[in-house]
Write a protein that holds these residues in place. Sequence first.
Motif, PDB file in Angstrom:
ATOM      1  N   ILE A 211      38.426-100.387 -19.263  1.00 21.39           N
ATOM      2  CA  ILE A 211      39.178 -99.133 -19.130  1.00 21.39           C
ATOM      3  C   ILE A 211      38.264 -97.926 -19.317  1.00 21.39           C
ATOM      4  O   ILE A 211      38.431 -96.890 -18.660  1.00 21.39           O
ATOM      5  N   TYR A 212      37.271 -98.054 -20.211  1.00 25.69           N
ATOM      6  CA  TYR A 212      36.307 -96.969 -20.397  1.00 25.69           C
ATOM      7  C   TYR A 212      35.596 -96.650 -19.080  1.00 25.69           C
ATOM      8  O   TYR A 212      35.436 -95.472 -18.705  1.00 25.69           O
ATOM      9  N   LEU A 213      35.162 -97.693 -18.365  1.00 30.50           N
ATOM     10  CA  LEU A 213      34.478 -97.478 -17.088  1.00 30.50           C
ATOM     11  C   LEU A 213      35.405 -96.819 -16.070  1.00 30.50           C
ATOM     12  O   LEU A 213      34.967 -95.955 -15.294  1.00 30.50           O
ATOM     13  N   ASP A 214      36.680 -97.216 -16.079  1.00 27.96           N
ATOM     14  CA  ASP A 214      37.658 -96.571 -15.181  1.00 27.96           C
ATOM     15  C   ASP A 214      37.742 -95.079 -15.473  1.00 27.96           C
ATOM     16  O   ASP A 214      37.659 -94.239 -14.570  1.00 27.96           O
ATOM     17  N   VAL A 215      37.914 -94.745 -16.739  1.00 23.57           N
ATOM     18  CA  VAL A 215      38.059 -93.348 -17.155  1.00 23.57           C
ATOM     19  C   VAL A 215      36.780 -92.563 -16.861  1.00 23.57           C
ATOM     20  O   VAL A 215      36.827 -91.425 -16.360  1.00 23.57           O
ATOM     21  N   TYR A 216      35.640 -93.172 -17.145  1.00 25.57           N
ATOM     22  CA  TYR A 216      34.346 -92.521 -16.928  1.00 25.57           C
ATOM     23  C   TYR A 216      34.156 -92.165 -15.457  1.00 25.57           C
ATOM     24  O   TYR A 216      33.739 -91.048 -15.110  1.00 25.57           O
ATOM     25  N   MET A 217      34.480 -93.116 -14.583  1.00 25.04           N
ATOM     26  CA  MET A 217      34.286 -92.885 -13.156  1.00 25.04           C
ATOM     27  C   MET A 217      35.240 -91.820 -12.622  1.00 25.04           C
ATOM     28  O   MET A 217      34.857 -91.003 -11.769  1.00 25.04           O
ATOM     29  N   ILE A 218      36.463 -91.818 -13.108  1.00 24.12           N
ATOM     30  CA  ILE A 218      37.415 -90.785 -12.684  1.00 24.12           C
ATOM     31  C   ILE A 218      36.913 -89.412 -13.132  1.00 24.12           C
ATOM     32  O   ILE A 218      36.884 -88.456 -12.348  1.00 24.12           O
ATOM     33  N   PHE A 219      36.510 -89.301 -14.392  1.00 27.79           N
ATOM     34  CA  PHE A 219      36.066 -88.014 -14.922  1.00 27.79           C
ATOM     35  C   PHE A 219      34.839 -87.492 -14.166  1.00 27.79           C
ATOM     36  O   PHE A 219      34.796 -86.318 -13.759  1.00 27.79           O
ATOM     37  N   SER A 220      33.826 -88.349 -13.995  1.00 27.08           N
ATOM     38  CA  SER A 220      32.584 -87.877 -13.375  1.00 27.08           C
ATOM     39  C   SER A 220      32.802 -87.466 -11.920  1.00 27.08           C
ATOM     40  O   SER A 220      32.264 -86.441 -11.470  1.00 27.08           O
ATOM     41  N   ASN A 221      33.590 -88.224 -11.186  1.00 24.79           N
ATOM     42  CA  ASN A 221      33.840 -87.874  -9.781  1.00 24.79           C
ATOM     43  C   ASN A 221      34.744 -86.652  -9.655  1.00 24.79           C
ATOM     44  O   ASN A 221      34.549 -85.817  -8.770  1.00 24.79           O
ATOM     45  N   LEU A 222      35.725 -86.544 -10.554  1.00 20.11           N
ATOM     46  CA  LEU A 222      36.589 -85.368 -10.534  1.00 20.11           C
ATOM     47  C   LEU A 222      35.805 -84.113 -10.886  1.00 20.11           C
ATOM     48  O   LEU A 222      35.975 -83.059 -10.254  1.00 20.11           O
ATOM     49  N   LEU A 223      34.903 -84.224 -11.857  1.00 21.10           N
ATOM     50  CA  LEU A 223      34.086 -83.074 -12.240  1.00 21.10           C
ATOM     51  C   LEU A 223      33.159 -82.668 -11.091  1.00 21.10           C
ATOM     52  O   LEU A 223      32.936 -81.475 -10.857  1.00 21.10           O
ATOM     53  N   SER A 224      32.627 -83.655 -10.385  1.00 20.40           N
ATOM     54  CA  SER A 224      31.778 -83.347  -9.234  1.00 20.40           C
ATOM     55  C   SER A 224      32.548 -82.560  -8.182  1.00 20.40           C
ATOM     56  O   SER A 224      32.053 -81.556  -7.650  1.00 20.40           O
ATOM     57  N   LEU A 225      33.755 -83.002  -7.888  1.00 21.61           N
ATOM     58  CA  LEU A 225      34.568 -82.312  -6.882  1.00 21.61           C
ATOM     59  C   LEU A 225      34.937 -80.899  -7.329  1.00 21.61           C
ATOM     60  O   LEU A 225      34.898 -79.951  -6.531  1.00 21.61           O
ATOM     61  N   LEU A 226      35.288 -80.769  -8.607  1.00 21.71           N
ATOM     62  CA  LEU A 226      35.643 -79.445  -9.122  1.00 21.71           C
ATOM     63  C   LEU A 226      34.450 -78.496  -9.055  1.00 21.71           C
ATOM     64  O   LEU A 226      34.595 -77.310  -8.741  1.00 21.71           O
ATOM     65  N   GLY A 227      33.259 -79.029  -9.327  1.00 24.84           N
ATOM     66  CA  GLY A 227      32.069 -78.199  -9.252  1.00 24.84           C
ATOM     67  C   GLY A 227      31.779 -77.735  -7.836  1.00 24.84           C
ATOM     68  O   GLY A 227      31.382 -76.601  -7.595  1.00 24.84           O
ATOM     69  N   ILE A 228      31.998 -78.639  -6.856  1.00 23.97           N
ATOM     70  CA  ILE A 228      31.739 -78.313  -5.461  1.00 23.97           C
ATOM     71  C   ILE A 228      32.719 -77.257  -4.943  1.00 23.97           C
ATOM     72  O   ILE A 228      32.341 -76.292  -4.275  1.00 23.97           O
ATOM     73  N   PHE A 229      33.987 -77.459  -5.265  1.00 22.94           N
ATOM     74  CA  PHE A 229      35.021 -76.594  -4.687  1.00 22.94           C
ATOM     75  C   PHE A 229      35.414 -75.414  -5.579  1.00 22.94           C
ATOM     76  O   PHE A 229      35.994 -74.444  -5.071  1.00 22.94           O
ATOM     77  N   GLY A 230      35.133 -75.502  -6.878  1.00 24.75           N
ATOM     78  CA  GLY A 230      35.596 -74.440  -7.764  1.00 24.75           C
ATOM     79  C   GLY A 230      34.527 -73.792  -8.604  1.00 24.75           C
ATOM     80  O   GLY A 230      34.830 -72.891  -9.416  1.00 24.75           O
ATOM     81  N   GLY A 231      33.265 -74.216  -8.420  1.00 23.45           N
ATOM     82  CA  GLY A 231      32.198 -73.660  -9.247  1.00 23.45           C
ATOM     83  C   GLY A 231      31.813 -72.250  -8.831  1.00 23.45           C
ATOM     84  O   GLY A 231      31.628 -71.987  -7.629  1.00 23.45           O
ATOM     85  N   ASN A 232      31.677 -71.374  -9.800  1.00 18.37           N
ATOM     86  CA  ASN A 232      31.263 -69.975  -9.538  1.00 18.37           C
ATOM     87  C   ASN A 232      29.867 -69.750 -10.095  1.00 18.37           C
ATOM     88  O   ASN A 232      29.635 -69.942 -11.301  1.00 18.37           O
ATOM     89  N   ARG A 233      28.956 -69.366  -9.225  1.00 15.83           N
ATOM     90  CA  ARG A 233      27.596 -69.082  -9.680  1.00 15.83           C
ATOM     91  C   ARG A 233      27.551 -67.755 -10.428  1.00 15.83           C
ATOM     92  O   ARG A 233      28.285 -66.823 -10.113  1.00 15.83           O
ATOM     93  N   ASN A 234      26.655 -67.690 -11.425  1.00 19.76           N
ATOM     94  CA  ASN A 234      26.502 -66.436 -12.196  1.00 19.76           C
ATOM     95  C   ASN A 234      25.931 -65.339 -11.308  1.00 19.76           C
ATOM     96  O   ASN A 234      25.119 -65.577 -10.428  1.00 19.76           O
TER      97      ASN A 234
END
Length: 234
Positions: A211-234
């Motif tokens: 279950i840890y691996l499931d959660v880890y993979m969801i978090f890392s991939n979701l964070l990647s997508l959020l960074g691509i589509f929602g990240g604001n550069r300084n």
Amino acid sequence: MSQNLQQNYGYTPAESANFATIRHRVLRNTYYLLALSMIPTILGAWLGVQMQFSFFAGSPMMGFIAFMAITFGFFYAIERTKNSGMGVVVLLGFTFFMGLMLSRLIGHTLGFSNGASLITMAFGGTATVFAVMATIATVSKRDFSGLGKWLFAGMLVVLVASVANIFLQLPALYLALSVIAIAIFSAYILFDVQQIVNGGETNYISATLRIYLDVYMIFSNLLSLLGIFGGNRN
């Protein structure tokens, strides 16, 4: 539940009650250990950000090979020690290592002006997915065991495509794989939790690892997508 077990498998009510108690204990211990595993993961990620740790900076392919070798070494050690207290220690060591591996993504995300918010969103989204899937697995009468072979096949396809994309460097493929990975590992939570509920997994250390691996993979991939589509550069 006891009547079904007695009718289908010939268990007495007392035996059925005992199995239910065991399943409840495994599920409870799995959730406790899963929560505990977040501590070394966060510590490893924080330390990795401070050290600017990266396996993949020099040679991505060699870094991937080293990562897989260490990961499977941990898997072997956890399997050998899962029936003792040492299994918990080894598992927590593995989650620390996975935190280190996450640090490059965390550091990249923190480079955005809204990086902390993106990490919070990814954490909240992952927690929501876990809560929903775990609840469905616990209360649903439907048998999800048939998903196992399909999810494993999907995971292998994602792994092979991810390795190929180390060389191809295709942004569209990266995005597609991230979305697919979130879907696959969300379904894996459903599968893995129901394995415990139905008595297919009786070792809480093995259950926590899955279950840890499931959660880890969801978090890392979701964070990647959020960074691509929602990240604001300084």
